[in-house]
Design a protein around this motif. Sequence first.
Motif, short mmCIF file in Angstrom:
data_model
loop_
_atom_site.label_atom_id
_atom_site.label_comp_id
_atom_site.label_asym_id
_atom_site.label_seq_id
_atom_site.Cartn_x
_atom_site.Cartn_y
_atom_site.Cartn_z
N VAL A 326 31.23 30.04 40.82
CA VAL A 326 32.49 30.77 40.99
C VAL A 326 32.19 32.19 41.51
N GLY A 327 32.89 32.55 42.59
CA GLY A 327 32.73 33.88 43.15
C GLY A 327 31.58 34.03 44.11
N ARG A 328 30.84 32.95 44.37
CA ARG A 328 29.70 33.01 45.28
C ARG A 328 29.86 31.96 46.38
N GLU A 329 29.59 32.34 47.62
CA GLU A 329 29.59 31.37 48.71
C GLU A 329 28.39 30.43 48.54
N ALA A 330 28.60 29.17 48.93
CA ALA A 330 27.53 28.18 48.79
C ALA A 330 26.29 28.60 49.58
N GLU A 331 26.48 29.15 50.77
CA GLU A 331 25.33 29.58 51.57
C GLU A 331 24.53 30.66 50.85
N TRP A 332 25.22 31.55 50.15
CA TRP A 332 24.53 32.61 49.40
C TRP A 332 23.70 32.02 48.27
N VAL A 333 24.28 31.05 47.56
CA VAL A 333 23.57 30.41 46.45
C VAL A 333 22.33 29.70 46.96
N VAL A 334 22.48 28.95 48.07
CA VAL A 334 21.33 28.24 48.64
C VAL A 334 20.24 29.23 49.05
N GLY A 335 20.65 30.35 49.66
CA GLY A 335 19.67 31.36 50.06
C GLY A 335 18.98 32.00 48.87
N ALA A 336 19.75 32.30 47.80
CA ALA A 336 19.17 32.91 46.61
C ALA A 336 18.18 31.96 45.93
N LEU A 337 18.51 30.68 45.88
CA LEU A 337 17.59 29.70 45.30
C LEU A 337 16.34 29.55 46.17
N THR A 379 15.29 25.40 37.63
CA THR A 379 16.41 25.50 38.57
C THR A 379 17.70 25.85 37.85
N VAL A 380 17.98 25.18 36.74
CA VAL A 380 19.18 25.49 35.97
C VAL A 380 19.14 26.93 35.49
N GLY A 381 17.97 27.40 35.06
CA GLY A 381 17.85 28.78 34.61
C GLY A 381 18.15 29.76 35.71
N TRP A 382 17.68 29.47 36.93
CA TRP A 382 17.94 30.37 38.05
C TRP A 382 19.41 30.36 38.44
N VAL A 383 20.04 29.17 38.41
CA VAL A 383 21.47 29.12 38.71
C VAL A 383 22.24 29.94 37.67
N ARG A 384 21.86 29.83 36.41
CA ARG A 384 22.51 30.60 35.35
C ARG A 384 22.36 32.11 35.64
N SER A 385 21.20 32.51 36.13
CA SER A 385 20.99 33.93 36.41
C SER A 385 21.83 34.39 37.60
N LEU A 386 22.10 33.48 38.54
CA LEU A 386 22.94 33.84 39.69
C LEU A 386 24.40 34.05 39.26
N VAL A 387 24.84 33.30 38.27
CA VAL A 387 26.20 33.49 37.74
C VAL A 387 26.32 34.88 37.15
#
Length: 387
Positions: A326-337, A379-387
């Motif tokens: 929520v609040g993040r573009e998918a491209e940004w999330v893919v780039g951050a990961l 991976t789940v931990g990194w996604v949590r940190s992006l939120v």
Amino acid sequence: MDVAELRQDTPGCAGLVFLDNAGSSLVPSVVHEAVVAHLELEARVGGYEAQERAAGLVEESTGRMAALIGADRGEVVFFEGASQAWSAALGAVVLEEGQRVLTTTSEYASNGVGLLRLAALRGVRVEVVPDDADGVLDVGVLEEELGRGDVGLVAVNHMPTHSGLVNPVEEVGALCRRFGVVYLVDACQSVGQWEVDVERIGCDLLSGTGRKFLRGPRGTGFLYVREGTPLGEPLAVNHIGGRWSGPGEYRVLPGAAGFEAFEHAVAAQVGLGVAAGYALDVGMGWARSRIGGLSGWLRSELGGVPGVVVHDRGRELSGIVTFSVVGREAEWVVGALRERGVRTSVTRPFDQRWSAGPGHAVVRASVHYYNSEEELERTVGWVRSLV
């Protein structure tokens, strides 16, 4: 299977969490070595002689691919991509003007464009069968539509590229046999992660690719043509799939042989056969269980993270997990990961115009059997940190 050994067979696992197997997977070392070995042979003796020397390997490649999907060797032909194979099959289906072609809401853009082009060329009508309450092809509606008549083809994807749903291809096959309608299956995402058996599915035509879950080289694909399927001539025929039988006449070989082409990447075809053999050794029953367990855990854990929305639907789910932050573009999330060593991809609305999806781009994480539990936890931990 020993997961540690499978990871050792996969050099790309070192220092990388690879979750883009629905795009183009990591090849095992044996596939890489087979392709390079043939290219080196071509460099020494030239492409024609190298092809002659590799004739036995090419035969083995086709035989292994046939064995993997439960077909006879003579029912399988090599292509340089699944879209190419699917389009060739579509173009050979005999259709009369005014007939209907039934398909799913979850078809990929390439299939959708191909079907609409077919409608423009042949004067047929493309009709999309709606989903049921679980989000997969509604078999009851399909039965009603087949009962109405005037259906010349049913074209269905086994697993779409943009979510984890799995269409009921065997139930569809039973209906197509009952009503005597030609049945084309796109198995791009299922070959290599699930058991794909053309007899159980009951299809007349089935296309697949090498680069996804099968772990073959890019630029490889195949087409299955059931012996005896009533087809017209392929739109493109050359002197391998056809015979120049007189100054002003030709004949096309029956079945899969009619789709054969002279020019193709022999090294890639050899590599595809090695990948098919590797999949047979792994065992698709085990692969399905392993991938299902890993992707199910990932889907559940991501769904429990506040601010993360999981978009997969269906009664059964594949190894493809789609989500958004929520609040993040998918491209940004893919780039951050990606910066953290995790490879995922983006799936976009314009790839599935008939689907009632989320309406915006989402992240696609596609799990394979060589992924580890520890990788997914990170991976789940990194996604949590992006939120």
